[in-house]
Write an enzyme that holds these catalytic residues in place. Structure first.
Site, PDB file in Angstrom:
ATOM      1  N   ASP A  83      36.384 -30.337 -14.527  1.00 55.35           N
ATOM      2  CA  ASP A  83      36.723 -30.868 -15.843  1.00 55.35           C
ATOM      3  C   ASP A  83      35.597 -31.791 -16.347  1.00 55.35           C
ATOM      4  O   ASP A  83      35.021 -32.544 -15.556  1.00 55.35           O
ATOM      5  CB  ASP A  83      38.041 -31.663 -15.701  1.00 55.35           C
ATOM      6  CG  ASP A  83      38.775 -31.813 -17.009  1.00 55.35           C
ATOM      7  OD1 ASP A  83      38.483 -31.071 -17.954  1.00 55.35           O
ATOM      8  OD2 ASP A  83      39.663 -32.699 -17.075  1.00 55.35           O
ATOM      9  N   HIS A  84      35.339 -31.757 -17.643  1.00 57.18           N
ATOM     10  CA  HIS A  84      34.403 -32.696 -18.300  1.00 57.18           C
ATOM     11  C   HIS A  84      33.129 -33.013 -17.512  1.00 57.18           C
ATOM     12  O   HIS A  84      32.954 -34.116 -17.002  1.00 57.18           O
ATOM     13  CB  HIS A  84      35.116 -34.025 -18.607  1.00 57.18           C
ATOM     14  CG  HIS A  84      36.154 -33.891 -19.666  1.00 57.18           C
ATOM     15  ND1 HIS A  84      35.842 -33.764 -21.000  1.00 57.18           N
ATOM     16  CD2 HIS A  84      37.504 -33.865 -19.593  1.00 57.18           C
ATOM     17  CE1 HIS A  84      36.963 -33.655 -21.702  1.00 57.18           C
ATOM     18  NE2 HIS A  84      37.979 -33.700 -20.869  1.00 57.18           N
ATOM     19  N   SER A 213      49.165 -35.159 -22.696  1.00 61.35           N
ATOM     20  CA  SER A 213      50.180 -36.150 -22.297  1.00 61.35           C
ATOM     21  C   SER A 213      50.697 -36.937 -23.499  1.00 61.35           C
ATOM     22  O   SER A 213      49.923 -37.316 -24.376  1.00 61.35           O
ATOM     23  CB  SER A 213      49.591 -37.119 -21.271  1.00 61.35           C
ATOM     24  OG  SER A 213      49.345 -36.449 -20.061  1.00 61.35           O
TER      25      SER A 213
END
Ligand code: ZN
Length: 282
Positions: A83-84, A213
């Site tokens: 991720d990222h 979220s």
């Protein structure tokens, strides 16, 4: 079954659903995520943070080797996505065993974003047959003011050009979510019109939602039926896990209680994404 993210997302596009991409930072979270996916017979993308795999030493680190072993023995298809990250991180983490990388240069000016992603896509595809995700527009953090978040929404006019120029396999778009937990009483309103416009342009190309979220479940449900094929979820899983630990008040082994809290949130969300029962075998 260990697979590339490209394979998982091809199935998701065909079936018009999204696959859960829980952020996992340790063995407990990896096991909890795989247990949730196996319980619901759902494909899974393990999103592992750049830092968790980072190594200055050559050769795979234990976390990468552990994740590959768990993915290989899982009864459902599992991809491992960094991720990222950036170009250098991608090269290093591909050697740690990921089957997909996200190259996030979304904070750079448009042309520089293209150049950074293109370079990473070439090495991922040519050297390793690894999938690549990139971000256009910028998904900020919940501490951003709404004005800043608005400014980063994906411009539909850039989408096709960006995909063609970079050669990516999945595109993260900014449609109103943000990373992290929102302050009490604050929730996002997703820009469904923007999503519909982008989906119409890209057709069968997979789209990714970051910062899910705190978004009401009905909005997540809708987005996953309108072209979102991967939902990144981090803060809500951590919150659910730690809430369970607090509620247990010292009763039961910490790892077991944490696992149950992490897993139960994922078991709640996977049917909302629409990927329950969608696992396949080779
Ligand atoms: Zn993200």
């Amino acid at each position: 079954m260990l697979v590339t993210m490209k394979e998982i997302l091809e199935h998701a596009v065909k079936g018009n659903y999204a696959v859960a991409a829980p952020n996992v930072g340790n063995s407990i979270e990896v096991n909890a995520a795989i247990a949730a996916a196996e319980e619901l017979n759902a494909p899974l993308i393990l999103d592992v943070h750049f830092e968790n795999l980072r190594s200055k030493m050559p050769g795979p680190r234990p976390m990468g080797a552990f994740m590959r072993a768990r993915a290989e023995e899982a009864s459902v298809p599992v991809a491992i996505n960094q991720d990222h990250g950036n170009f250098h991180g991608a090269v290093r983490n591909i050697q740690c065993g990921v089957t997909s990388v996200m190259c996030d240069s979304s904070m750079l000016p448009y042309e520089e974003n293209i150049a950074a992603v293109k370079k990473t896509a070439e090495i991922a595809h040519m050297a390793y047959d690894v999938s690549i995700e990139a971000e256009l527009g910028h998904v900020g953090h919940t501490v951003d003011t709404s004005e800043q978040t608005q400014a980063g929404l994906t411009d539909p006019d850039q989408v096709l050009h960006f995909i063609q120029e970079t050669g990516i396999d999945a595109l993260a778009i900014a449609i109103g979510t943000a990373h992290g937990l929102y302050p009490k009483g604050v929730e996002p309103n997703l820009d469904f019109e923007r999503l519909a416009t982008i989906k119409k342009l890209v057709g069968d190309f997979p789209l990714v939602l970051h910062g899910s979220s705190g978004t009401p479940n009905d909005q997540i449900y809708k987005a996953c039926r309108m072209g979102i094929n991967k939902v990144n979820i981090a803060s809500d899983l951590g919150k659910s896990a730690w809430d369970a630990v607090l509620a247990a008040n010292g009763q039961g082994p910490l790892a077991v209680v944490y696992t149950e809290g992490f897993k139960s949130k994922l078991v709640e969300m996977i049917p909302i994404y629409g990927s329950d029962g969608k696992a396949w075998k080779r």
